[in-house]
Enzyme design. Structure first.
Site, mmCIF file in Angstrom:
data_model
loop_
_atom_site.group_PDB
_atom_site.id
_atom_site.type_symbol
_atom_site.label_atom_id
_atom_site.label_comp_id
_atom_site.label_asym_id
_atom_site.label_seq_id
_atom_site.Cartn_x
_atom_site.Cartn_y
_atom_site.Cartn_z
ATOM 1 N N TYR A 266 0.831 -1.204 0.000
ATOM 2 C CA TYR A 266 0.000 0.000 0.000
ATOM 3 C C TYR A 266 0.866 1.255 0.000
ATOM 4 O O TYR A 266 1.860 1.312 0.748
ATOM 5 C CB TYR A 266 -0.875 0.027 1.247
ATOM 6 C CG TYR A 266 -2.059 -0.917 1.217
ATOM 7 C CD1 TYR A 266 -3.324 -0.447 0.896
ATOM 8 C CD2 TYR A 266 -1.916 -2.259 1.508
ATOM 9 C CE1 TYR A 266 -4.431 -1.293 0.873
ATOM 10 C CE2 TYR A 266 -3.013 -3.120 1.488
ATOM 11 C CZ TYR A 266 -4.266 -2.628 1.168
ATOM 12 O OH TYR A 266 -5.342 -3.462 1.146
ATOM 13 N N TYR B 103 -2.843 -9.705 0.005
ATOM 14 C CA TYR B 103 -1.873 -9.095 0.906
ATOM 15 C C TYR B 103 -1.355 -10.185 1.844
ATOM 16 O O TYR B 103 -2.127 -11.037 2.284
ATOM 17 C CB TYR B 103 -2.569 -8.006 1.729
ATOM 18 C CG TYR B 103 -1.736 -7.483 2.872
ATOM 19 C CD1 TYR B 103 -0.934 -6.360 2.717
ATOM 20 C CD2 TYR B 103 -1.742 -8.131 4.106
ATOM 21 C CE1 TYR B 103 -0.155 -5.894 3.763
ATOM 22 C CE2 TYR B 103 -0.967 -7.664 5.167
ATOM 23 C CZ TYR B 103 -0.183 -6.551 4.988
ATOM 24 O OH TYR B 103 0.585 -6.098 6.031
ATOM 25 N N ARG C 100 -4.404 -12.277 2.946
ATOM 26 C CA ARG C 100 -5.741 -11.843 2.579
ATOM 27 C C ARG C 100 -5.948 -12.062 1.088
ATOM 28 O O ARG C 100 -5.000 -11.983 0.316
ATOM 29 C CB ARG C 100 -5.917 -10.339 2.858
ATOM 30 C CG ARG C 100 -5.734 -9.953 4.326
ATOM 31 C CD ARG C 100 -6.578 -8.736 4.657
ATOM 32 N NE ARG C 100 -7.945 -9.018 4.279
ATOM 33 C CZ ARG C 100 -8.848 -8.108 3.923
ATOM 34 N NH1 ARG C 100 -8.518 -6.839 3.873
ATOM 35 N NH2 ARG C 100 -10.055 -8.461 3.596
ATOM 36 N N HIS D 240 -8.528 -7.551 -2.570
ATOM 37 C CA HIS D 240 -9.687 -6.816 -2.041
ATOM 38 C C HIS D 240 -9.516 -5.334 -2.299
ATOM 39 O O HIS D 240 -8.399 -4.868 -2.559
ATOM 40 C CB HIS D 240 -9.835 -7.078 -0.539
ATOM 41 C CG HIS D 240 -8.646 -6.607 0.253
ATOM 42 N ND1 HIS D 240 -7.491 -7.359 0.383
ATOM 43 C CD2 HIS D 240 -8.420 -5.447 0.927
ATOM 44 C CE1 HIS D 240 -6.618 -6.686 1.104
ATOM 45 N NE2 HIS D 240 -7.147 -5.521 1.445
ATOM 46 N N HIS E 90 -10.794 -1.555 -0.541
ATOM 47 C CA HIS E 90 -11.429 -0.926 0.629
ATOM 48 C C HIS E 90 -12.272 0.282 0.225
ATOM 49 O O HIS E 90 -11.909 1.007 -0.701
ATOM 50 C CB HIS E 90 -10.352 -0.392 1.577
ATOM 51 C CG HIS E 90 -9.489 -1.438 2.183
ATOM 52 N ND1 HIS E 90 -9.747 -1.997 3.410
ATOM 53 C CD2 HIS E 90 -8.346 -2.017 1.745
ATOM 54 C CE1 HIS E 90 -8.797 -2.873 3.700
ATOM 55 N NE2 HIS E 90 -7.931 -2.907 2.700
HETATM 56 C C1 MBD Z 1 -4.745 -5.394 4.699
HETATM 57 O O1 MBD Z 1 -4.634 -4.959 3.438
HETATM 58 C C2 MBD Z 1 -5.936 -5.304 5.254
HETATM 59 O O2 MBD Z 1 -6.920 -4.811 4.514
HETATM 60 C C3 MBD Z 1 -6.147 -5.756 6.548
HETATM 61 C C4 MBD Z 1 -7.474 -5.708 7.159
HETATM 62 C C5 MBD Z 1 -5.114 -6.269 7.275
HETATM 63 C C6 MBD Z 1 -3.897 -6.349 6.701
HETATM 64 C C7 MBD Z 1 -3.712 -5.904 5.408
HETATM 65 FE FE FE Z 2 -6.307 -4.092 2.672
#
Ligand code: MBD
Ligand code: FE
Length: 281
Positions: free
Chosen positions: A163, A197, A218, A221, A223
């Site tokens: 990110y 992630y 993860r 996704h 957000h």
């Molecule tokens: C992420 O990108 C995330 O969205 C969450 C909730 C925890 C770790 C990495």
């Molecule tokens: Fe995330």
């Protein structure tokens, strides 16, 4: 060995409590800390937690803080998810049935994304590789009426699973935008289909997950925050259909109705769906 007797546990808790000056300090903090200590001491007695284990915990907590991983640990242990389930319960009690489910914010939001009206391109610099992604949606009130002027904040990671802001190789606010809905409540954006992630390998969260016989990853996704004057804030995400972890998220963020269908479009047809030619590539 027999469990330590309850009267002694309670005596220690009472001793700690007796040090507090009434009317001084913060009552809410007193209530929370005392309750957590009560549950902790009882667990220490039940599980026969040793001095070595206590110091290990102390070192671990410090290390997690120094590495800035507390947000990840809250996600991975389900603490953040539990708050969602609790808020769902509260909504249910109040007779509120939101159309789009909430899910966790996670630790990687940054305030102040560049704002634009109705449409945004999330890439500050083009991300090489990956599939183009085009998404649109509507912000609607409880009656299904469009909410004009709502702010939809969108953020996701790059193809390395990193990110912007937390990754110094990316420009500021890369893959982070704020889109203001049009008169139909509509927002649209262009980006690329993100990837999953994973927690920093060997870091405190990763180590904890491994000790628990779990993984720290993860699915792909995106957000979202949706905010508008006079409305409460919605914090949510979409998880990407077809990712092997869509239903095995270490952060428990996947929820029913948050896995929209991803429609794949032949490249020569893509321009029809996008706002500019770059979309077709
Ligand atoms: C992420 O990108 C995330 O969205 C969450 C909730 C925890 C770790 C990495
Ligand atoms: Fe995330």
């Amino acid at each position: 060995m027999e469990r330590m007797d309850q009267a002694r546990i309670d005596a220690v808790l009472a001793d700690i409590k007796s040090k507090e000056k009434p009317g001084v300090g913060n009552e809410r903090i007193k209530e929370i800390v005392n309750r957590l200590l009560k549950d902790l001491f009882n667990a220490m007695a039940d599980l026969d937690i040793t001095s070595e284990e206590m110091w290990k915990a102390c070192d671990y907590l410090g290390e997690a803080g120094r590495k800035g991983e507390w947000g990840l640990i809250f996600a991975g242990t389900g603490i953040e998810h539990f708050i969602d389930v609790k808020m769902d319960w509260e909504d249910e009690q109040a007779g509120i049935h939101a159309k789009t489910p909430r899910t966790i914010e996670g630790p990687l939001y940054v305030e102040g994304s560049p704002e634009s009206k109705s449409y945004a391109e999330l890439e500050t610099v083009p991300e090489p590789g990956g599939e183009r992604l085009y998404m649109s949606g509507y912000v609607l009130d409880e009656q299904g009426n469009p909410v004009e002027g709502a702010k939809v904040e969108v953020w996701h990671c790059n193809l390395k699973g990193l990110y912007s802001h937390f990754d110094s190789t990316q420009p500021e606010f890369n893959l982070r935008r704020a889109i203001i809905t049009d008169k139909d409540g509509k927002y649209e954006f262009k980006s690329f289909l993100s990837v999953g992630y994973s927690c920093p390998p060997g870091g405190p969260t990763d180590v904890l997950m491994a000790l628990l016989g779990r993984h720290g990853s993860r699915p792909a996704h995106i957000h979202f925050f949706a905010t508008a004057p006079g409305f409460r804030k919605l914090t949510t995400q979409i998880n990407i259909e077809g990712d092997p972890l869509t239903y095995d998220d270490f952060a428990f963020a996947t929820r029913e109705d948050l896995v929209p269908h991803v429609q794949r479009i032949p490249a020569d047809k893509a321009a029809e769906y996008g706002k500019d030619e770059a979309f077709a590539k």
